[in-house]
Design a protein around this motif. Structure first.
Motif, PDB file in Angstrom:
ATOM      1  N   TYR A 260       0.848  -1.195   0.000  1.00 15.10           N
ATOM      2  CA  TYR A 260       0.000   0.000   0.000  1.00 15.10           C
ATOM      3  C   TYR A 260       0.881   1.242   0.000  1.00 15.10           C
ATOM      4  O   TYR A 260       1.956   1.264   0.609  1.00 15.10           O
ATOM      5  N   GLY A 261       0.368   2.294  -0.675  1.00 15.81           N
ATOM      6  CA  GLY A 261       1.062   3.577  -0.653  1.00 15.81           C
ATOM      7  C   GLY A 261       0.063   4.710  -0.584  1.00 15.81           C
ATOM      8  O   GLY A 261      -0.954   4.673  -1.283  1.00 15.81           O
ATOM      9  N   LEU A 262       0.346   5.693   0.273  1.00 15.69           N
ATOM     10  CA  LEU A 262      -0.515   6.877   0.420  1.00 15.69           C
ATOM     11  C   LEU A 262       0.314   8.110   0.133  1.00 15.69           C
ATOM     12  O   LEU A 262       1.356   8.337   0.773  1.00 15.69           O
ATOM     13  N   PHE A 263      -0.158   8.945  -0.824  1.00 14.33           N
ATOM     14  CA  PHE A 263       0.551  10.146  -1.233  1.00 14.33           C
ATOM     15  C   PHE A 263      -0.420  11.311  -1.086  1.00 14.33           C
ATOM     16  O   PHE A 263      -1.461  11.352  -1.737  1.00 14.33           O
ATOM     17  N   ALA A 264      -0.060  12.280  -0.216  1.00 18.08           N
ATOM     18  CA  ALA A 264      -0.931  13.430   0.068  1.00 18.08           C
ATOM     19  C   ALA A 264      -0.110  14.703   0.052  1.00 18.08           C
ATOM     20  O   ALA A 264       0.673  14.944   0.989  1.00 18.08           O
ATOM     21  N   GLY A 265      -0.276  15.500  -0.979  1.00 17.86           N
ATOM     22  CA  GLY A 265       0.364  16.811  -1.067  1.00 17.86           C
ATOM     23  C   GLY A 265       1.879  16.713  -0.921  1.00 17.86           C
ATOM     24  O   GLY A 265       2.541  15.899  -1.549  1.00 17.86           O
ATOM     25  N   GLN A 266       2.428  17.588  -0.016  1.00 20.48           N
ATOM     26  CA  GLN A 266       3.855  17.644   0.188  1.00 20.48           C
ATOM     27  C   GLN A 266       4.331  16.689   1.274  1.00 20.48           C
ATOM     28  O   GLN A 266       5.531  16.614   1.549  1.00 20.48           O
ATOM     29  N   ALA A 267       3.411  15.985   1.894  1.00 13.84           N
ATOM     30  CA  ALA A 267       3.794  15.074   2.978  1.00 13.84           C
ATOM     31  C   ALA A 267       4.576  13.889   2.424  1.00 13.84           C
ATOM     32  O   ALA A 267       4.462  13.531   1.255  1.00 13.84           O
ATOM     33  N   ARG A 268       5.385  13.299   3.314  1.00 12.97           N
ATOM     34  CA  ARG A 268       6.197  12.153   2.918  1.00 12.97           C
ATOM     35  C   ARG A 268       5.285  10.958   2.640  1.00 12.97           C
ATOM     36  O   ARG A 268       4.389  10.671   3.424  1.00 12.97           O
ATOM     37  N   PRO A 269       5.482  10.246   1.552  1.00 14.36           N
ATOM     38  CA  PRO A 269       4.626   9.097   1.257  1.00 14.36           C
ATOM     39  C   PRO A 269       4.706   8.049   2.369  1.00 14.36           C
ATOM     40  O   PRO A 269       5.769   7.828   2.959  1.00 14.36           O
ATOM     41  N   TYR A 270       3.549   7.436   2.607  1.00 15.94           N
ATOM     42  CA  TYR A 270       3.473   6.384   3.618  1.00 15.94           C
ATOM     43  C   TYR A 270       3.223   5.067   2.886  1.00 15.94           C
ATOM     44  O   TYR A 270       2.165   4.883   2.257  1.00 15.94           O
ATOM     45  N   THR A 271       4.216   4.153   2.972  1.00 16.35           N
ATOM     46  CA  THR A 271       4.114   2.886   2.247  1.00 16.35           C
ATOM     47  C   THR A 271       4.448   1.735   3.182  1.00 16.35           C
ATOM     48  O   THR A 271       5.302   1.857   4.059  1.00 16.35           O
ATOM     49  N   TYR A 272       3.770   0.641   2.982  1.00 17.27           N
ATOM     50  CA  TYR A 272       4.031  -0.581   3.756  1.00 17.27           C
ATOM     51  C   TYR A 272       3.552  -1.789   2.965  1.00 17.27           C
ATOM     52  O   TYR A 272       2.759  -1.670   2.018  1.00 17.27           O
ATOM     53  N   SER A 273       4.032  -2.956   3.351  1.00 16.86           N
ATOM     54  CA  SER A 273       3.663  -4.221   2.704  1.00 16.86           C
ATOM     55  C   SER A 273       3.245  -5.226   3.764  1.00 16.86           C
ATOM     56  O   SER A 273       3.750  -5.203   4.898  1.00 16.86           O
TER      57      SER A 273
ATOM     58  N   ILE B 165       3.225 -10.742   8.500  1.00 15.29           N
ATOM     59  CA  ILE B 165       4.081  -9.639   8.953  1.00 15.29           C
ATOM     60  C   ILE B 165       3.764  -8.397   8.137  1.00 15.29           C
ATOM     61  O   ILE B 165       3.327  -8.490   6.982  1.00 15.29           O
ATOM     62  N   GLN B 166       3.974  -7.243   8.772  1.00 19.67           N
ATOM     63  CA  GLN B 166       3.790  -5.949   8.105  1.00 19.67           C
ATOM     64  C   GLN B 166       5.095  -5.173   8.201  1.00 19.67           C
ATOM     65  O   GLN B 166       5.652  -5.020   9.291  1.00 19.67           O
ATOM     66  N   TYR B 167       5.535  -4.689   7.042  1.00 19.87           N
ATOM     67  CA  TYR B 167       6.808  -3.971   6.977  1.00 19.87           C
ATOM     68  C   TYR B 167       6.551  -2.562   6.466  1.00 19.87           C
ATOM     69  O   TYR B 167       5.915  -2.380   5.411  1.00 19.87           O
TER      70      TYR B 167
ATOM     71  N   LYS C 282      11.492  -1.182   8.932  1.00 16.64           N
ATOM     72  CA  LYS C 282      11.445  -2.229   9.944  1.00 16.64           C
ATOM     73  C   LYS C 282      10.067  -2.905   9.922  1.00 16.64           C
ATOM     74  O   LYS C 282       9.097  -2.379   9.363  1.00 16.64           O
ATOM     75  N   VAL C 283      10.023  -4.069  10.546  1.00 12.97           N
ATOM     76  CA  VAL C 283       8.771  -4.783  10.724  1.00 12.97           C
ATOM     77  C   VAL C 283       7.996  -4.136  11.861  1.00 12.97           C
ATOM     78  O   VAL C 283       8.513  -3.987  12.970  1.00 12.97           O
ATOM     79  N   THR C 284       6.775  -3.728  11.608  1.00 12.46           N
ATOM     80  CA  THR C 284       5.986  -3.023  12.634  1.00 12.46           C
ATOM     81  C   THR C 284       4.961  -3.923  13.311  1.00 12.46           C
ATOM     82  O   THR C 284       4.581  -3.671  14.454  1.00 12.46           O
ATOM     83  N   THR C 285       4.466  -4.943  12.597  1.00 10.65           N
ATOM     84  CA  THR C 285       3.443  -5.815  13.173  1.00 10.65           C
ATOM     85  C   THR C 285       3.725  -7.253  12.763  1.00 10.65           C
ATOM     86  O   THR C 285       4.104  -7.514  11.610  1.00 10.65           O
ATOM     87  N   MET C 286       3.522  -8.153  13.713  1.00  2.00           N
ATOM     88  CA  MET C 286       3.647  -9.571  13.434  1.00  2.00           C
ATOM     89  C   MET C 286       2.439 -10.285  14.037  1.00  2.00           C
ATOM     90  O   MET C 286       2.043  -9.988  15.168  1.00  2.00           O
TER      91      MET C 286
ATOM     92  N   ASN D 200       2.416  -5.600  18.152  1.00  2.00           N
ATOM     93  CA  ASN D 200       2.609  -4.321  17.469  1.00  2.00           C
ATOM     94  C   ASN D 200       3.855  -3.675  18.049  1.00  2.00           C
ATOM     95  O   ASN D 200       3.859  -3.220  19.191  1.00  2.00           O
ATOM     96  N   PHE D 201       4.928  -3.651  17.238  1.00  2.00           N
ATOM     97  CA  PHE D 201       6.200  -3.126  17.731  1.00  2.00           C
ATOM     98  C   PHE D 201       6.180  -1.609  17.884  1.00  2.00           C
ATOM     99  O   PHE D 201       6.947  -1.046  18.675  1.00  2.00           O
ATOM    100  N   ASN D 202       5.316  -0.905  17.169  1.00  2.56           N
ATOM    101  CA  ASN D 202       5.241   0.547  17.302  1.00  2.56           C
ATOM    102  C   ASN D 202       4.675   0.944  18.662  1.00  2.56           C
ATOM    103  O   ASN D 202       5.198   1.827  19.349  1.00  2.56           O
ATOM    104  N   SER D 203       3.553   0.315  19.045  1.00  4.58           N
ATOM    105  CA  SER D 203       2.924   0.667  20.325  1.00  4.58           C
ATOM    106  C   SER D 203       3.380  -0.229  21.470  1.00  4.58           C
ATOM    107  O   SER D 203       2.939  -0.048  22.603  1.00  4.58           O
ATOM    108  N   ARG D 204       4.262  -1.206  21.171  1.00  5.08           N
ATOM    109  CA  ARG D 204       4.765  -2.134  22.175  1.00  5.08           C
ATOM    110  C   ARG D 204       3.618  -2.806  22.935  1.00  5.08           C
ATOM    111  O   ARG D 204       3.626  -2.926  24.148  1.00  5.08           O
TER     112      ARG D 204
END
Length: 978
Positions: A550-563, A581-583, A589-593, A614-618
């Motif tokens: 997936y990829g999200l592109f909005a204006g000048q913001a940095r694209p947000y992509t993950y697989s 797994i989600q990368y 890095k891997v964010t979710t397993m 969820n490694f982001n929110s621990r």
């Protein structure tokens, strides 16, 4: 259990079949060597070497049958009439069976097989035969097998050991053409969803009937939150002939509101083209405007309730090699074939089906060459067949608390196979930018794989969809929507929507993958959002794999992509292991397993264990779930516990009730039933053969059948078959197996049913099982050599002495048997037309018998006919004039000079006048045996007039004249006698 009489007759019948099918080879060889030694050793009398026997004829590509034949030494002579009739070659045998005329395949290729002159005339050529190449018997004409190949191209190979003949030919015989045409007609009908049946059971429209009910319960508890309970009860019934649906919903956290309840009444009749559906209640608005509340109102439409399958046809023309055969397949089903002309040109009318159809052409050359060509044709469901018009009208109130009013009229018309146009108008009182919204729409097929759809709604939006599909199955779809600035009909402020989708399947040696790339862009007044998705899904090395980016592109913001990568492994002992797994590419890095383990328990149960980190929110969560499907309900329990002291439990159950008043049935199911239909099949023994289930007629067990859908439940206790989960307003084909029962006397008269399914009902179908009686006996032939059984004689069976109910042919030894007689009184007769052709008389002319109504079926055996030749010279018969046949004045009185005793009655039927007294006497004997009444001979003016006497009036004699005609005397007339 069968009676002794029935058992004996059945065993006798099977014994005959076994002797023919199993022991034919050794028994035949033994009979030839022992019983007919002249066949092998005697050459003194050619006639003594002949023996009539049944052989098996096998025709390549068609099948085979038992065929009468004559064997002489190592040579085989085949029945001309039986072989040509089987191959559907039109012929006409002469009355004396000394010649056969007709044509071979085409009317121009006339043929004549002439025994008197020992020759064959075919297609303008003369083939002279030896005197013993054609053999005529009392019932048949046989031709030496070599001539079928030499003259007609039907090469026959005789195998003496197996007593069989194999026929090979390069000619497209009429039976092959007929079989292929029948196959093509059936295939086209099945593609269109039309199947030929012998019984149609239509829809029913009761005034009121309760039928189905669905229920569900979901309870949720949270350790640090609120609990919730949701209940649902849906009831399906029939009111005033229409489908009625009510749904009651309860939520413990929400006050009861009529807005959350649902009800709808629908009357549907797909056979009435002007108005097929009428709906009242909470209707589906199909609105362009954003309506977030139910609409209560009315809806009228002529759109059928079922999905269309057939769209129309289009002409496909192409060229190949001259004289090649081209076959047309649609979705791997043969629908037509043709032969290319001298220039190689050919054309087809290809049936078009909704959705994607694969059209395949197969080319066959004269020397075994084969080629194929394939293309795809896509027909969207918004296309209408040519000249077909559809409309939908609806109006009602919106339950939004504002008293909003809504109405919409939609009209579509099929201009042809390439274009459908439509339009209408929509009204929504709450729209401030313009509550009256006219619209236009069209669908256009620019090429076989290029489609364009467009829609324009005044003051709201413009929309277009373009799709293209390549022969490689790569498909591209482009969507574009433009919204008018300031419109308030649609509840968001989009200015444009753009979407592109590209799909392509890939297949390799160890993998099969479906790929899809989707790009979606939304233009808003202040910004622009673009999302992209790449999907790869399939089986790689036997492992089910899904990889999505997936990829999200909005204006000048940095694209947000993950697989996300997920796979499914099937482990020993029935375990299924699913890791995921989600990368995130932004963080590298891997964010979710997540891992999940599932195991089937006790056939109907499933145990599920899961763990997610969820490694982001621990944070992590563990879950356990149990599902079990009872026969009356589906139940589930799920519990989840996290490291943040959150815990949730969920319990659920759902099922349905099914009620049928006619069969006093109240059942349960673990599936939803409301809105669906069903069938109840009740087979019963039809004791009085009237087709109605009456008191005292027992149910029958063991019926088997096929149906294209549904869930079957068989109750062995009451022998009733119930079929659930059928789509309403749809015709299902039910094929009953005629060989279901152990008792051979139990038979089904109608075995293919087309059943229209009623919503919220179980339709009762009572299947009468008739009790078939059997009649058997022998037909003998009296000749100068004695009495012997005569084969291929037609025995007719009549009810009430006049209604023909069936016929059968005698076997090689003269035995006949007919199964299928309902209880009652019958007569058996030798076919009079065949007797006339064979110049024979039967004694007795009629055999009466009775079939009793027992549950095991009655068997009547011992019926016996004896045939004798009538050597009548009819060359001197003087036929009556036409004036005599119609002259109402009585004939002058004639004083009999030589006659049998005069029967009572003043009228007679004169069949003819003979110049030879012996011929008149032979005719008198023949007609006396055939009719069982007095036949007179009146001598006058040197002629011997034969008259069937004993009629009280002219009307009675007129009614008897057809029976005289059946004996071959079609020029008879009525006379008055003293």
């Amino acid at each position: 259990p069968m009676t002794d009489k029935n058992t004996y007759a059945t065993l006798k019948h099977f014994r005959r079949m076994q002797l023919v099918a199993i022991c034919r080879v050794p028994v035949s060889i033994l009979l030839f060597t022992l019983l007919f030694p002249a066949l092998s050793f005697s050459n003194e009398d050619p006639k003594s070497e002949l023996d009539e026997i049944s052989i098996f004829l096998n025709v390549q590509g068609i099948g085979g049958l038992e065929l009468p034949a004559v064997i002489r030494g190592q040579e085989i002579f085949l029945s001309v009439t039986d072989l040509f009739n089987f191959l559907k070659i039109r012929i006409n045998p002469s009355s004396g069976l000394d010649s056969v005329s007709g044509f071979f395949i085409t009317p121009e290729a006339t043929l004549l097989i002439d025994k008197a002159n020992n020759r064959i005339l075919y297609n303008g050529k003369v083939f002279n035969l030896k005197p013993d190449d054609l053999i005529r018997t009392e019932t048949n004409l046989y031709l030496k097998s070599d001539y079928f190949g030499e003259v007609f191209g039907l090469d026959c190979t005789f195998n003496f050991r197996s007593l069989s003949v194999t026929l090979n030919t390069n000619i497209e015989l009429p039976i092959i053409r007929e079989m292929r045409q029948e196959l093509m007609r059936n295939n086209i009908s099945r593609l269109k969803g039309v199947v030929k049946t012998d019984t149609i059971i239509p829809r029913s429209y009761p005034v009121f009937k309760m039928g189905m009910a669905d229920w569900s319960v979901i309870a949720t508890q949270q350790a640090q939150g609120t609990s919730n309970t949701r209940l649902n009860l849906s009831i399906g019934s029939v009111i005033a002939g229409g489908e009625a649906f009510f749904s009651l919903n309860y939520n413990s956290n929400t006050p009861f509101s009529s807005r959350n309840q649902f009800y709808l009444w629908r009357f549907a009749n797909n056979d009435y083209q002007a108005l097929r559906q009428v709906m009242a209640g909470k209707i589906a608005s199909q609105a362009t405007s954003s309506i977030f509340a139910p609409v209560v109102g009315l809806q009228f439409t002529n759109t059928p309730t079922t999905y269309r399958r057939s769209f129309g046809t289009y002409r496909l023309s192409d060229a190949t090699e001259p004289g090649w055969i081209v076959e047309l397949y649609v979705n791997n089903v043969l629908v037509d074939y043709t032969k290319a002309d001298a220039s190689g040109f050919f054309t087809f009318e290809v049936p078009l089906l909704y959705g994607n159809s694969v059209v395949n052409l197969r080319f066959y050359g004269p020397w075994g060459e084969e080629r194929t060509r394939e293309q795809s044709v896509n027909i969207p469901f918004n296309f209408l067949p040519k000249n077909e018009f559809e409309y939908t009208l609806c109006a009602g109130m919106v339950e939004d608390g504002l008293g909003s009013r809504f109405s919409r009229g939609n009209f579509n018309y099929g201009l042809g196979t390439l274009m459908t146009v439509g339009g209408g108008i929509e009204y929504f009182s709450s729209v401030t930018s313009g509550n009256i919204m006219p619209f236009l729409n069209t669908s256009l097929r620019l090429a076989s794989n290029l489609l364009l759809s467009g829609e324009y709604t005044y003051g709201v939006r413009s929309k277009a969809i373009l799709s293209y599909r390549l022969p490689s199955n790569l498909e591209l779809e482009l969507n574009y929507t433009n919204y008018d600035k300031g419109q308030t009909a649609i509840g968001f402020n989009y200015l444009e929507e753009r979407k592109a989708t590209l799909t392509m399947p890939f297949r390799g040696r160890n993998f099969a993958v479906f790929s899809r790339i989707t790009i979606n862009q939304i233009v808003m007044p202040a910004t622009k959002y673009t999302t992209a998705q790449l999907l790869l899904s399939g089986v790689v090395l036997g492992v089910s794999t899904n990889f999505t980016t997936y990829g999200l592109f909005a204006g000048q913001a940095r694209p947000y992509t993950y697989s996300i990568l997920s796979q499914t492994y099937r482990l020993p002992a029935g375990f299924v292991f699913t890791p995921q797994i989600q990368y995130e590419y932004n963080k590298n890095k891997v964010t979710t397993m997540r891992v999940e383990l599932e195991k089937q328990l006790f056939v109907r149960g499933f145990l599920n264990l899961s763990f997610e980190n969820n490694f982001n929110s621990r944070s992590y969560n563990m879950g356990i779930g149990l599902r079990y499907d009872f026969s009356f309900a589906q139940t589930a329990f799920y519990a989840r516990k996290g490291n943040n002291n959150t815990a949730t439990t969920v319990q659920s159950a759902r099922g349905s009730f099914i009620y049928d008043k006619k069969t006093s049935y109240l059942g349960t199911s673990n599936r939803t039933s409301v809105g669906k239909g069903g069938i109840v099949i009740l087979p019963f023994l039809d004791l009085n053969a009237n087709g109605l289930h009456e008191k005292g007629e027992p149910k029958v067990a063991g019926l088997t059948f096929r149906i294209n859908g549904g869930r079957v439940q068989y109750n062995e206790r009451d022998t009733v078959i119930r079929i659930f989960d059928l789509e309403p307003y749809t015709n299902y084909t039910v094929e009953l197996d005629r060989n279901s029962f152990d008792n051979i006397a139990w038979q089904l008269k109608k075995a293919t049913l087309s059943v229209a399914i009623d919503p919220n009902q179980l339709k009762l179908i009572e299947v009468p099982v008739s009790i078939a009686g059997e009649a058997s006996g022998m037909v003998y032939f009296n000749s100068d050599k004695g009495q012997h059984g005569l084969e291929r004689i037609i025995v007719n069976f009549y009810r009430n002495d006049s209604i023909l109910v069936g016929h059968t042919l005698t076997e090689s030894d003269g035995y006949f048997s007919f199964l299928g007689l309902a209880p009652g009184s019958y007569t058996a007769r030798i076919d009079t037309a065949q007797l006339h052709k064979l110049n024979m008389a039967a004694s007795p002319a009629v055999l009466p018998f009775n079939i009793s109504g027992t549950t095991d079926g009655d068997v009547v055996d011992g019926l016996q006919f004896v045939l004798e030749p009538l050597r009548i010279d009819t060359s001197d018969i003087i036929l009556p004039q036409a004036a005599e046949q119609t002259d109402p004045t009585p004939e002058p009185q004639i004083v009999p000079q030589k006659e049998t005793p005069v029967a009572q009655g003043s009228f007679a039927i004169q069949v003819g006048a003979f110049g030879v007294e012996a011929n008149a006497l032979a005719t008198q004997k023949r007609l006396s045996i055939a009719f069982g009444r007095s036949v007179l001979i009146v001598s006058e003016g040197g002629l011997y007039k034969v008259r069937v006497a004993g009629f009280a009036g002219r009307k009675e004699a007129s009614l008897f004249k057809p029976k005289v005609a059946e004996q071959g005397f079609r020029e008879s007339y009525i006379v008055k006698v003293k």
